[in-house]
Design an enzyme around this catalytic site. Structure first.
Site, PDB file in Angstrom:
ATOM      1  N   ASP A   1       0.877  -1.158   0.000  1.00  0.00           N
ATOM      2  CA  ASP A   1       0.000   0.000   0.000  1.00  0.00           C
ATOM      3  C   ASP A   1       0.927   1.225   0.000  1.00  0.00           C
ATOM      4  OD1 ASP A   1      -2.443   1.505   0.298  1.00  0.00           O
ATOM      5  OD2 ASP A   1      -1.972   1.712   2.429  1.00  0.00           O
TER       6      ASP A   1
ATOM      7  N   ASP B   1       0.076   5.035   1.051  1.00  0.00           N
ATOM      8  CA  ASP B   1      -0.061   5.945   2.194  1.00  0.00           C
ATOM      9  C   ASP B   1      -0.096   5.162   3.501  1.00  0.00           C
ATOM     10  OD1 ASP B   1      -0.244   7.963   0.280  1.00  0.00           O
ATOM     11  OD2 ASP B   1      -2.437   7.931   0.275  1.00  0.00           O
TER      12      ASP B   1
END
Length: 176
Positions: free
Chosen positions: A7, A9
């Protein structure tokens, strides 16, 4: 081929409840870019899978997202790191698309693009939806305690077999 899916952020860069809307707001978490470089040196393909509903909300557009990702790629290059590809969902949570995590569309697209079975492939995230998406395709869900990770762990309900690490650097130390 060794593959890892990250991922963005909260894993690579600091997260914001107001979204990362400009390159100035994109700031790497200490040690994350060096961790990606270590993955590259260990022959991992590093792929990012990220929900970017700020596009669907009209907070920024694809050209701004490209500028943000250009900054990310350049920052990686300065540490000897490389992200092989970025897959994203630009839709809002209420759009009912198949690509927005926790649905598996983005990971299925990665599997098709790289012609791999995702069974056991490490998927690193800081939110429950990242982990649910990983579990849905038989990948190895890994929670990092950066970003929303501490809150995610405290809320519980993690998929069976989820591994937990302080940050991306700790994940990589365990993998390589």
């Amino acid at each position: 081929m060794k593959l890892i899916i990250l991922d963005r952020d909260g894993v690579i860069n600091f997260d914001s409840d107001q979204f990362i809307k400009s390159p100035e707001e994109w700031k790497p978490i200490p040690g994350s870019l060096e961790a990606i470089a270590r993955l590259n040196q260990a022959d991992y393909r590093v792929v990012v899978a990220t929900n970017q509903s700020g596009i669907g909300r009209g907070l920024f557009d694809m050209s701004m997202l490209n500028v943000i990702h250009d900054k990310m790629h350049k920052a990686c290059a300065l540490t000897g790191a490389r992200i092989d590809a970025v897959f994203l969902c630009p839709h809002t949570a209420d759009s009912n698309c198949h690509c927005r995590k926790p649905k598996a569309g983005m990971l299925e697209e990665i599997a098709a693009r790289y012609n791999v079975n995702l069974a056991g492939v490490p998927v690193v995230g800081d939110s429950l939806r990242d982990l649910q998406c990983a579990a849905a395709v038989g990948a190895q869900p890994i929670l990092v305690l950066t970003g929303k990770g501490i809150k995610t762990q405290a809320q519980g309900g993690l998929p069976t077999g989820t591994q937990v690490f302080n940050d991306l650097a700790a994940v990589v130390s365990d993998l390589v």
